[in-house]
Design a protein around this motif. Sequence first.
Motif: not given
Length: 218
Positions: A186-193
Amino acid sequence: MSAGEAAGDAPGTGRLTRKQQQAHTRSCLLHSATRVLTRRGMHRASIDEIAQDAGFTKGAFYANFKSKEELFLAMLDERFAARLAELDRVMDTDASVEDQAQNAGMDFVRAIQGEQEWGRLFFEFAVHASRDEEFRAEFTTRVRALRHRIATRLEERLEGLDWTPPISTEEAARLTFAMANGVALENLIDPGSVSPELNGTMLTAFFVGLRAASTPSP
């Protein structure tokens, strides 16, 4: 002076032994692989590039690793050892299980946020493992070993408590590992999510749930 030229001398000790030279070469290749593979990706990075970045020939590479896959597995061993050291640090405290889960969850996200390129490379090789049976076997062996180590630490931590979780520590380790992979993706696709605090809360809720569904220890 290249890394290869520097390998012949150890400060204050003269020339390196053959074993020391091999260890030095391997270490240089691993450091260069981290730079080249994370920058170029698994398929675009070549063995020539990795060897050249380290200051060696391709022959030196093949003297230490038979393929990029084997090199990645050595990199994975280092990363997993670092993760286990972080986990040991958290679990060797007097904090409650829930507080330890909170701290471990926060530490994990901070770690992956600090090395986004490694996360991308990890999933790239994971997908490759799903298509290559020989590599998958080696990859899975390491993942299972890490999960088993986490399960062992959980078993040690739960000893002496007045509750027994409704699932085995092996199953709990498998679920926390799955959650960690999901958060990393998830953080790879949407950093900081997924923030450190949010991940810590998720792990805390997981262990609070285990306690609520537990049975009293005999």
